[in-house]
Write a protein that holds these residues in place. Sequence first.
Motif, PDB file in Angstrom:
ATOM      1  N   VAL A 100       0.946  -1.240  -0.151  1.00 24.76           N
ATOM      2  CA  VAL A 100      -0.001   0.336  -0.158  1.00 24.76           C
ATOM      3  C   VAL A 100       1.370   1.550  -0.084  1.00 24.76           C
ATOM      4  N   LEU A 101       2.376   1.893   0.667  1.00 26.15           N
ATOM      5  CA  LEU A 101       2.655   2.093   1.013  1.00 26.15           C
ATOM      6  C   LEU A 101       3.215   2.718  -0.347  1.00 26.15           C
ATOM      7  N   VAL A 102       4.351   1.460  -0.530  1.00 24.44           N
ATOM      8  CA  VAL A 102       5.056   2.196  -1.651  1.00 24.44           C
ATOM      9  C   VAL A 102       4.315   2.301  -2.804  1.00 24.44           C
ATOM     10  N   ASN A 103       3.184   1.787  -2.941  1.00 27.35           N
ATOM     11  CA  ASN A 103       2.205   2.231  -4.198  1.00 27.35           C
ATOM     12  C   ASN A 103       1.756   3.228  -4.446  1.00 27.35           C
ATOM     13  N   VAL A 104       1.150   4.070  -2.962  1.00 26.51           N
ATOM     14  CA  VAL A 104       0.740   5.331  -2.994  1.00 26.51           C
ATOM     15  C   VAL A 104       1.841   6.922  -2.626  1.00 26.51           C
ATOM     16  N   VAL A 105       3.094   6.335  -2.367  1.00 27.40           N
ATOM     17  CA  VAL A 105       3.869   7.042  -2.383  1.00 27.40           C
ATOM     18  C   VAL A 105       4.704   7.474  -3.638  1.00 27.40           C
ATOM     19  N   PHE A 107       3.031   6.515  -6.966  1.00 28.45           N
ATOM     20  CA  PHE A 107       2.029   7.495  -7.505  1.00 28.45           C
ATOM     21  C   PHE A 107       2.242   8.746  -7.166  1.00 28.45           C
ATOM     22  N   GLY A 108       2.099   8.927  -5.842  1.00 25.32           N
ATOM     23  CA  GLY A 108       2.157  10.279  -5.844  1.00 25.32           C
ATOM     24  C   GLY A 108       3.295  10.869  -6.060  1.00 25.32           C
ATOM     25  N   LEU A 109       4.944  10.814  -6.195  1.00 25.37           N
ATOM     26  CA  LEU A 109       5.892  10.865  -6.549  1.00 25.37           C
ATOM     27  C   LEU A 109       5.483  11.117  -8.017  1.00 25.37           C
ATOM     28  N   PHE A 127      15.385   9.802  -6.624  1.00 24.90           N
ATOM     29  CA  PHE A 127      14.095   8.666  -5.934  1.00 24.90           C
ATOM     30  C   PHE A 127      14.125   7.435  -7.171  1.00 24.90           C
ATOM     31  N   PHE A 128      14.733   7.495  -7.472  1.00 27.87           N
ATOM     32  CA  PHE A 128      15.307   5.778  -8.289  1.00 27.87           C
ATOM     33  C   PHE A 128      16.568   5.351  -8.305  1.00 27.87           C
ATOM     34  N   THR A 129      17.295   6.476  -7.361  1.00 23.23           N
ATOM     35  CA  THR A 129      18.728   5.307  -7.139  1.00 23.23           C
ATOM     36  C   THR A 129      18.759   4.699  -5.796  1.00 23.23           C
ATOM     37  N   MET A 190       7.967   4.387  -9.016  1.00 25.45           N
ATOM     38  CA  MET A 190       7.470   5.584  -9.684  1.00 25.45           C
ATOM     39  C   MET A 190       7.758   5.329 -11.167  1.00 25.45           C
ATOM     40  N   ILE A 191       8.707   5.322 -12.014  1.00 24.29           N
ATOM     41  CA  ILE A 191       8.884   5.120 -12.828  1.00 24.29           C
ATOM     42  C   ILE A 191       7.905   4.545 -13.485  1.00 24.29           C
ATOM     43  N   ILE A 192       7.549   3.392 -13.607  1.00 26.63           N
ATOM     44  CA  ILE A 192       6.481   2.666 -14.094  1.00 26.63           C
ATOM     45  C   ILE A 192       5.483   3.190 -13.913  1.00 26.63           C
ATOM     46  N   TYR A 193       5.177   4.785 -13.248  1.00 27.82           N
ATOM     47  CA  TYR A 193       3.064   5.901 -13.299  1.00 27.82           C
ATOM     48  C   TYR A 193       4.335   6.678 -14.183  1.00 27.82           C
ATOM     49  N   ILE A 194       4.707   6.976 -14.079  1.00 18.96           N
ATOM     50  CA  ILE A 194       5.570   7.472 -14.696  1.00 18.96           C
ATOM     51  C   ILE A 194       4.974   7.859 -16.054  1.00 18.96           C
TER      52      ILE A 194
END
Length: 310
Positions: A100-105, A107-109, A127-129, A190-194
């Motif tokens: 839950v937290l990984v995907n919420v954070v 997606f928000g980023l 953030f990806f590093t 985050m990269i996948i959501y981007i």
Amino acid sequence: MQASACTWLKKGKTMDSNKKMKLRYELSGFAQFALPGVLVFVLVVIVPFAYGLYLTFTDWDGVSTAKNFIAFKNYAALFSDKTFWTSMLLTLKYVFFSVVLVNVVAFGLAFLLTSGMKGQNFFRTGFFTPNLIGGVVLGFIWQFIFSNVLVEIGRSTEWGIFSQSWLSDPTKAFWALVIVTVWQLAGYMMIIYIAGFTGMSTDVLEAASIDGATGFTKLRTITIPMMVPSFVICLFLTLSRAFIVYDINLTLTKGGPYESTKMVAMHVYETAFTARNYGVGQAEALFLFLVVAIVSGIQVYIGKKGEIEA
């Protein structure tokens, strides 16, 4: 009549020869391109899996050459192992909060870093590093942070939450694992959501804006339904990685304090290699595999169904 019969025979022979040539061509292409991959998959995945399944019916200790067949005794030991079920319940709790937290954070980023803000490429890299750092190194780094840096900050500022190391408290140690997991995986998701955001149709968003949809309404009714494919991928990846977490668990908490943070993967490892109950450990590993496969399969099915409906 004879001429027509000869013509049909020639056509039949020609068709047969064409089919043989096509089949020979397809077999040649399969042998050149697909066969190496299939052989590697069979040797690396199928054969070890089948051998591991066989070991669940033996009393092998992982060292000796004797492998006595004991039928389903290892599975009986699995279901009667209270420590295993305790670690499994803890793992389920860890998986829930981490996913839950990984995907919420993430997606928000991703939403923030596709809004056209200045320096968004720099922030994406930053953030990806953490995902590039190995779990073992990451665990040691955060162990130092929780045991030294944050404790020193707590002493200097008199913040009670950091008065002692989180890793010495069973409840806080669990949340330390969750925090480190979120810190490591959020950038990757985050990269996948981007990619999902950048692949969205701008025409639909513009039409929604013309119709008066703004802010949260546009996000809820337009953006999120169009991002379902990204949700499916990210949820699958986070679920599978969270269930089999071991490296961070080992280096950050070592299952402590008092085995309060021992995840199921660590329990399986200790059963198989430390206690040398390889048959029981292999049975537990197989059970864990089935749990991950079932949960991930249900998630993908529901996600794909929602993707089609959206």
